[in-house]
Structure formats: C-alpha cells, structure tokens
Design a protein around this motif. Structure first.
Motif, mmCIF file in Angstrom:
data_model
loop_
_atom_site.group_PDB
_atom_site.id
_atom_site.type_symbol
_atom_site.label_atom_id
_atom_site.label_comp_id
_atom_site.label_asym_id
_atom_site.label_seq_id
_atom_site.Cartn_x
_atom_site.Cartn_y
_atom_site.Cartn_z
ATOM 1 N N VAL A 1 11.785 13.110 -4.311
ATOM 2 C CA VAL A 1 11.615 14.165 -3.312
ATOM 3 C C VAL A 1 12.351 15.407 -3.782
ATOM 4 O O VAL A 1 13.438 15.321 -4.366
ATOM 5 C CB VAL A 1 12.154 13.721 -1.931
ATOM 6 C CG1 VAL A 1 12.358 14.911 -0.996
ATOM 7 C CG2 VAL A 1 11.204 12.730 -1.271
ATOM 8 N N ALA B 1 5.161 9.773 0.193
ATOM 9 C CA ALA B 1 4.471 10.728 1.071
ATOM 10 C C ALA B 1 4.285 10.148 2.465
ATOM 11 O O ALA B 1 4.481 10.842 3.480
ATOM 12 C CB ALA B 1 3.124 11.112 0.465
ATOM 13 N N THR C 1 9.001 17.946 -0.410
ATOM 14 C CA THR C 1 7.788 17.622 -1.138
ATOM 15 C C THR C 1 8.021 16.442 -2.064
ATOM 16 O O THR C 1 9.133 16.243 -2.574
ATOM 17 C CB THR C 1 7.298 18.822 -1.974
ATOM 18 O OG1 THR C 1 8.338 19.211 -2.893
ATOM 19 C CG2 THR C 1 6.953 20.008 -1.085
ATOM 20 N N ASP D 1 6.712 15.422 -8.658
ATOM 21 C CA ASP D 1 5.680 14.996 -9.595
ATOM 22 C C ASP D 1 6.167 13.831 -10.445
ATOM 23 O O ASP D 1 7.345 13.717 -10.737
ATOM 24 C CB ASP D 1 5.292 16.161 -10.511
ATOM 25 C CG ASP D 1 4.619 17.286 -9.744
ATOM 26 O OD1 ASP D 1 4.006 16.994 -8.698
ATOM 27 O OD2 ASP D 1 4.722 18.437 -10.205
#
Length: 238
Positions: free
Chosen positions: A95, A223, A235, A238
């Motif tokens: 995160v 998520a 968010t 990646d």
C-alpha cells in the motif's frame, strides 16, 4: 504445513505485530479488538502457513518495529525505511500512502518547501516513518516528537508548534476536530507500507513473505481489504 514453516514460528504460533497508531492499516474496534487491512493480511498469511495466529498490538510504529526486531513478534507491517532495514527484511510495498503537513489557517506557510526553515517546529509521531524521514531531511526546522501518530495534532495544538506532520488521512480527520487548520498542498513523502521479518529468520522466510505479498496484491486481496474497511486515499502498490 510446509517444511519451511517453523522459520516463522519459534514459539509454535505465528506472532504478528500490529500498529494501531496508523488508522489506514489497523485500529481498535468498539470491543477493543484490532481490525484493519494489516490484520486481514496477518490472518491470511497464518492460514496459508497453517498456523495459529497471535496478534501483538501496539499504539505506535516504533513499538511495533521494536517488537519484531527484539523477537517479541515474528513479522509485522511497517513503512519501508533504511534505518529499520538494518534489522528487518522488507517485502515490496503493498500500500502507498502520503505524508503531509498541517498548519493553522493563519500560518504564512503555503508550500512544503517552506517548512525547513529556522524557527519552525514540526510535530511528528515518535518512531514513525515520517519521523525517521524528516529527521534525515530537515536541516533547519526543529522536530518535536509526540508519543504516537494519533496524538500529533493534539501535541501540535497544545505546544504552539508551527507544523504537524503525518499520514494525510489522519491529519484530515484531526482537522475536523479542531477549527482553523489546513493541509499544505501535495506531500512531503510517499510512505511505502510493507511487511517485514527479522533478518535473523533467514532469506527463505523473507522470500516466503515477499511471495505472499505479491499474491495478495495481484489477486485483489489488498484492494478488497481497503474497500472492506472503508479506506480512501491509499492505493495498492504495483
């Protein structure tokens, strides 16, 4: 349980260090139990290993890091930092959150670059990722340490300091408790939240944890956990 599982549990149970001082990751519910994204990840990891889980709950990042570094817990959830990396092997982040500054409405400061000036006092949570970062980065401003991240704005208001530093969402919440406060635009750092295990547990343990995090991200677990707990502004890395 795989043959490599015991590297995570010298006591027979998997001990997770949980920091409830960062509400993005975990907090205490009405009954005093720890809940949140990190708790969900800890439960999923324990289930994958086939081990019972023990939650060791702390009010600050510094205490949570110390618990894993000192062998009181087997793994935890921390912002990646070079100083912590001396003791802990980190996964890649799962995160990303923002570190921001909060000031009073009448403050002359309107840009992050203006904070590092002589005479400016910046309140941080002791031992937090942004405490470690700002301790390295600020050359002229003075750092004032609050006991925990959730008490930063209270210390800021009581002390008359110029700036409060912290996780954006925590500062936004605290700004609703006190009138006349505003966030400076942008961020002073991106906080990369990861899982970590002591270097003493070896490379196999670190790799097992890293693989778990990558699966949790790629499969949508992180998520879904953010959505389940109503976390906004963070968010999935990646």
């Amino acid at each position: 349980m795989s043959p490599s599982t015991p590297i995570f549990c010298p006591t027979g149970a998997l001990r997770a260090s949980i920091n409830v001082g960062n509400p993005i990751l975990a907090c205490l519910n009405e009954t005093g139990d720890a809940v949140g994204v990190s708790v969900d990840l800890a439960n999923a990891f324990a289930a994958e290993l086939g081990l019972p889980l023990e939650l060791h709950v702390f009010k600050s990042a510094g205490e949570s890091v110390a618990a894993v570094s000192n062998g009181e817990a087997d793994f935890g959830f921390f912002a990646i930092d070079p100083l912590r990396a001396e003791q802990l092997a980190f996964t890649e982040p799962y995160v990303l959150i923002e570190g921001c500054y909060l000031v009073r409405d009448d403050s002359p400061l309107d840009d992050n670059a203006q904070v590092d000036m002589p005479g400016i006092e910046v309140v941080v949570g002791k031992g937090s990722a942004y405490d470690l970062h700002l301790t390295r980065e600020l050359k002229h401003a003075t750092i004032v340490r609050s006991a925990t991240s959730p008490t930063v704005v209270d210390t800021f208001m009581a002390s008359g300091a110029n700036v409060a530093a912290g996780v954006k969402q925590q500062l936004e919440f605290d700004a609703t408790r006190f009138p006349g406060l505003r966030l400076l635009p942008g961020r002073f750092m991106q906080i990369r939240q990861a899982m970590g295990v002591p270097h003493a547990y070896g490379k196999e343990a670190a790799e097992r944890l890293r693989q778990f995090v990558e699966r949790a991200k790629a499969g949508g677990f992180v998520a879904e956990a953010l959505e389940r707990h109503g976390i906004v502004g963070a968010t999935v890395a990646d």
